[in-house]
Design a protein around this motif. Structure first.
Motif, PDB file in Angstrom:
ATOM      1  N   SER A  87       0.586  -1.038  -0.098  1.00 28.74           N
ATOM      2  CA  SER A  87      -0.044  -0.015  -0.512  1.00 28.74           C
ATOM      3  C   SER A  87       0.203   1.734  -0.102  1.00 28.74           C
ATOM      4  N   GLY A  88       0.542   2.194  -0.757  1.00 27.57           N
ATOM      5  CA  GLY A  88       1.125   3.138  -1.062  1.00 27.57           C
ATOM      6  C   GLY A  88       2.449   3.400  -2.277  1.00 27.57           C
ATOM      7  N   VAL A  89       2.321   2.336  -3.080  1.00 28.37           N
ATOM      8  CA  VAL A  89       3.153   2.237  -4.171  1.00 28.37           C
ATOM      9  C   VAL A  89       2.832   2.951  -4.890  1.00 28.37           C
ATOM     10  N   ALA A  90       3.609   3.945  -5.955  1.00 28.08           N
ATOM     11  CA  ALA A  90       2.644   4.088  -6.677  1.00 28.08           C
ATOM     12  C   ALA A  90       3.675   4.151  -8.077  1.00 28.08           C
ATOM     13  N   MET A  91       3.095   4.098  -9.173  1.00 31.97           N
ATOM     14  CA  MET A  91       4.050   3.815 -10.680  1.00 31.97           C
ATOM     15  C   MET A  91       3.415   4.197 -12.035  1.00 31.97           C
ATOM     16  N   ASP A  92       4.578   4.486 -12.892  1.00 32.96           N
ATOM     17  CA  ASP A  92       3.385   4.847 -14.020  1.00 32.96           C
ATOM     18  C   ASP A  92       3.302   3.529 -14.854  1.00 32.96           C
ATOM     19  N   VAL A  93       1.940   3.289 -15.332  1.00 35.37           N
ATOM     20  CA  VAL A  93       1.917   1.342 -16.125  1.00 35.37           C
ATOM     21  C   VAL A  93       1.107   2.186 -17.292  1.00 35.37           C
ATOM     22  N   ARG A  94       1.376   0.873 -18.011  1.00 35.87           N
ATOM     23  CA  ARG A  94       0.256   0.554 -19.078  1.00 35.87           C
ATOM     24  C   ARG A  94      -1.362  -0.189 -18.425  1.00 35.87           C
ATOM     25  N   ALA A  95      -1.952   0.369 -18.029  1.00 34.87           N
ATOM     26  CA  ALA A  95      -3.303  -0.490 -18.331  1.00 34.87           C
ATOM     27  C   ALA A  95      -3.688  -1.222 -19.797  1.00 34.87           C
ATOM     28  N   THR A  96      -4.376  -2.445 -19.793  1.00 37.81           N
ATOM     29  CA  THR A  96      -5.244  -3.074 -21.434  1.00 37.81           C
ATOM     30  C   THR A  96      -6.143  -3.920 -20.816  1.00 37.81           C
ATOM     31  N   VAL A  97      -6.919  -3.694 -21.235  1.00 36.92           N
ATOM     32  CA  VAL A  97      -8.051  -4.078 -21.244  1.00 36.92           C
ATOM     33  C   VAL A  97      -8.143  -4.496 -23.100  1.00 36.92           C
ATOM     34  N   ALA A  98      -8.615  -5.614 -24.058  1.00 39.62           N
ATOM     35  CA  ALA A  98      -8.746  -6.125 -25.060  1.00 39.62           C
ATOM     36  C   ALA A  98      -7.756  -4.946 -25.917  1.00 39.62           C
ATOM     37  N   LYS A  99      -8.309  -3.897 -26.331  1.00 39.90           N
ATOM     38  CA  LYS A  99      -7.542  -3.239 -27.351  1.00 39.90           C
ATOM     39  C   LYS A  99      -7.836  -1.729 -26.647  1.00 39.90           C
ATOM     40  N   THR A 100      -8.316  -1.347 -25.722  1.00 43.29           N
ATOM     41  CA  THR A 100      -8.003  -0.932 -24.388  1.00 43.29           C
ATOM     42  C   THR A 100      -6.284  -0.522 -23.936  1.00 43.29           C
ATOM     43  N   ARG A 101      -6.399   0.414 -23.935  1.00 44.19           N
ATOM     44  CA  ARG A 101      -4.940   1.185 -22.703  1.00 44.19           C
ATOM     45  C   ARG A 101      -4.306   2.177 -22.497  1.00 44.19           C
ATOM     46  N   PHE A 102      -4.143   2.623 -21.466  1.00 42.39           N
ATOM     47  CA  PHE A 102      -4.276   3.846 -20.534  1.00 42.39           C
ATOM     48  C   PHE A 102      -2.586   3.425 -20.113  1.00 42.39           C
ATOM     49  N   GLU A 103      -1.281   4.747 -20.429  1.00 39.66           N
ATOM     50  CA  GLU A 103      -0.664   4.925 -19.617  1.00 39.66           C
ATOM     51  C   GLU A 103      -0.495   5.745 -18.858  1.00 39.66           C
ATOM     52  N   GLU A 104      -0.750   5.521 -17.552  1.00 41.02           N
ATOM     53  CA  GLU A 104      -0.601   6.884 -16.355  1.00 41.02           C
ATOM     54  C   GLU A 104      -0.186   6.099 -15.050  1.00 41.02           C
ATOM     55  N   ALA A 105      -0.795   6.853 -14.052  1.00 38.83           N
ATOM     56  CA  ALA A 105       0.037   6.666 -12.795  1.00 38.83           C
ATOM     57  C   ALA A 105      -0.906   5.260 -11.932  1.00 38.83           C
ATOM     58  N   MET A 106      -0.238   4.556 -11.622  1.00 41.07           N
ATOM     59  CA  MET A 106      -1.418   3.424 -10.461  1.00 41.07           C
ATOM     60  C   MET A 106      -1.226   3.092  -9.587  1.00 41.07           C
ATOM     61  N   LEU A 107      -2.079   3.771  -8.345  1.00 40.78           N
ATOM     62  CA  LEU A 107      -1.327   3.277  -7.328  1.00 40.78           C
ATOM     63  C   LEU A 107      -2.261   2.435  -5.956  1.00 40.78           C
ATOM     64  N   ILE A 108      -1.637   1.570  -5.689  1.00 43.76           N
ATOM     65  CA  ILE A 108      -1.377   0.475  -4.562  1.00 43.76           C
ATOM     66  C   ILE A 108      -2.172   0.105  -3.607  1.00 43.76           C
ATOM     67  N   THR A 109      -2.738   0.281  -3.136  1.00 43.57           N
ATOM     68  CA  THR A 109      -4.117   0.778  -2.152  1.00 43.57           C
ATOM     69  C   THR A 109      -4.185  -0.796  -0.694  1.00 43.57           C
ATOM     70  N   HIS A 110      -4.600  -0.423   0.252  1.00 40.70           N
ATOM     71  CA  HIS A 110      -4.636  -1.361   0.920  1.00 40.70           C
ATOM     72  C   HIS A 110      -5.843  -2.407   0.816  1.00 40.70           C
ATOM     73  N   ARG A 111      -7.431  -1.965  -0.253  1.00 47.19           N
ATOM     74  CA  ARG A 111      -8.210  -2.458  -1.236  1.00 47.19           C
ATOM     75  C   ARG A 111      -7.714  -3.147  -1.857  1.00 47.19           C
ATOM     76  N   GLY A 112      -6.793  -2.473  -2.766  1.00 50.56           N
ATOM     77  CA  GLY A 112      -6.705  -2.403  -4.219  1.00 50.56           C
ATOM     78  C   GLY A 112      -6.206  -2.473  -4.951  1.00 50.56           C
ATOM     79  N   LEU A 113      -6.065  -2.176  -6.826  1.00 48.35           N
ATOM     80  CA  LEU A 113      -5.196  -1.084  -7.065  1.00 48.35           C
ATOM     81  C   LEU A 113      -6.544   0.303  -7.664  1.00 48.35           C
ATOM     82  N   SER A 114      -5.491   1.429  -7.438  1.00 48.39           N
ATOM     83  CA  SER A 114      -6.092   2.736  -7.900  1.00 48.39           C
ATOM     84  C   SER A 114      -5.046   3.924  -8.870  1.00 48.39           C
ATOM     85  N   GLY A 115      -5.566   4.679  -8.664  1.00 48.23           N
ATOM     86  CA  GLY A 115      -4.764   5.468  -9.773  1.00 48.23           C
ATOM     87  C   GLY A 115      -5.305   5.915 -11.013  1.00 48.23           C
ATOM     88  N   PRO A 116      -5.376   7.197 -11.461  1.00 46.61           N
ATOM     89  CA  PRO A 116      -5.631   7.449 -12.653  1.00 46.61           C
ATOM     90  C   PRO A 116      -5.865   6.322 -14.045  1.00 46.61           C
TER      91      PRO A 116
END
Ligand code: FDA
Length: 396
Positions: A211-240
């Motif tokens: 929890s608290g770790v943040a990094m710039d990632v590329r998140a992809t589902v099928a053909k859609t992808r977003f390259e922005e920050a990801m934040l790891i939290t106690h409950r799950g993943l968040s961030g843009p």
């Protein structure tokens, strides 16, 4: 109950879309009343963008929206674009800045936007009733009748701008969907969007420690992808990056996460094997990733003490797959409790794309989030509220 007949247009919901529609209709000389059950108007504007309201996006285009009909939003967005809203903000001398990726925020406070809308509304002589509950709606010969806690309102046009289901604590309700159903209009199943993911039970313990770790990632589902920050939290993943991709994810599916989209891990490991043979994998990974996450990777892959000199091709491949093609399976999402918007809503097939009027019910309009048009993160949802509100405002 008293009968109130002083209005041409009744707008249900005093949020972004409802206020914009009231302003535009008022400017045309229509007698407009906005009714809302909340204590204050536009509460979502007030809390948006961390209190600074990301009120539009310089690059807003139909590509930034999800809808069963991707063409539906085009007309409204082109007739009232981000440039038009920026001009309004400038006329009111509200200071703003671009944060990133075309996202425009107020320098001072989101309240500046609310004040601007209320000033415009007053100038257009549109009225606003707060703390008014809506009890029943019926079609009359020449319009609509709305039973409220303050009396029965009669108007020629009825505009539904009650938003989606996100954040029920702030007064979000499914009234708009109920009204659509009452008039026989199809609804695209609503679901929470722009929402954090939760963990499945098998990874919850290991990941929540990060929890608290943040990094710039590329998140992809099928053909859609977003390259922005990801934040790891106690409950799950968040961030843009995660909020954006959540709008495309469906239960049971995985999200592919590339944790180093700009680096080729295999190349770096191969190079370092010769240049820094005594270093450990975690040393190398920590050059690119947060140290805590690098440690998590090597522990998870059973490579804790492994030196770069001992790296086999297979080990490099395993690291590469974990980092570049990480298959994250969410346990679910945090749901409407924290979702920024609601995906789905009144089917666009039921509405005129020019005016937002229901094709089968003359005088009934749906605008804003209640419609099956949902924007990406970054000011697009407010732009849809302004554009659809403007469109209806010209026609009610
Ligand atoms: P909105 O929800 O704004 O307004 C609906 C109104 O209807 C409310 O005033 C409500 O009280 C009223 N209402 C509902 N049910 C009723 C009932 N039964 N009776 C009477 N009144 C009723 N977007 C963006 O572009 N940039 C941003 O920075 C953000 N930030 C953001 C942060 C957070 C925490 C959230 C939850 C959301 C955002 N959004 C955003 C999304 C944005 O707030 C949203 O898309 C718009 O507010 C939608 O505008 P509407 O006018 O359609 O609905």
């Amino acid at each position: 109950m008293k009968n109130i007949n002083n209005y041409d247009v009744i707008v249900l919901g005093g949020g972004a879309a409802g206020l914009m529609c009231a302003i535009e209709a008022g400017k045309r000389g229509r007698r407009v009343l906005v009714v809302d059950h909340a204590k204050a108007p536009a509460e979502k504007i007030r809390i948006s963008g961390g209190g600074r309201c990301n009120f539009t996006n310089l690059h807003c285009s139909p590509k930034n929206f999800l809808s069963q009909n991707s063409h539906f939003c085009k007309s409204a967005l082109s007739n009232y674009s981000s440039t038009d809203f920026i001009a309004l903000v400038k006329r009111h001398k509200i200071a703003f800045h671009e944060k990133t990726l075309g996202q425009l925020f107020c320098d001072n406070s989101a309240k500046d936007i609310i004040k601007m809308l209320l000033v415009e509304m007053a100038a257009a002589k549109a009225e606003l009733w707060l703390e008014t509950s809506i009890e029943h709606i019926s079609k009359t010969e020449d319009g609509f009748s709305v039973e409220t806690s303050e009396g029965v309102l009669n108007g020629q046009s009825l505009v539904v701008a009650t938003g989606g289901r996100s954040i029920p604590k702030m007064g979000a309700t499914g009234l708009g969907y109920d009204i659509a159903a009452q008039f026989g209009l199809a609804i695209v199943e609503p679901r929470p969007a722009l929402v954090p993911f939760t963990y499945t039970s098998d990874i919850a313990e290991a990941w929540s420690k990060l929890s608290g770790v943040a990094m710039d990632v590329r998140a992809t589902v099928a053909k859609t992808r977003f390259e922005e920050a990801m934040l790891i939290t106690h409950r799950g993943l968040s961030g843009p990056a995660i909020l954006q991709i959540s709008s495309y994810w469906r239960e049971g599916g995985t999200v592919e996460i590339n944790m180093l989209p700009k680096i080729n891990v295999a190349e770096e490991l191969t190079k370092a094997r010769h240049e820094r043979p005594k270093a450990t994998i975690v040393n190398l990974l920590s050059d690119f990733l947060p140290k805590r996450f690098s440690q998590h990777i090597v522990e998870h892959l059973g490579m804790r003490e492994q030196k770069l000199a001992d790296l086999s091709k297979k080990t490099i491949q395993i690291c590469e797959d974990y980092i570049h093609r990480h298959p994250f399976m969410p346990g679910g999402t945090e749901g409407y409790r924290t979702a920024e918007v609601t995906l789905g809503g009144v089917s666009t097939a039921e509405l005129s794309q020019k005016t937002m009027e229901a094709k089968s019910v003359s005088g009934l309009f749906f605008i804003g989030e209640v419609v099956d048009v949902t924007g990406h993160l970054g000011g697009h949802n407010f732009q849809w509220a302004w554009s659809s509100g403007y469109a209806a405002g010209q026609s009610v």
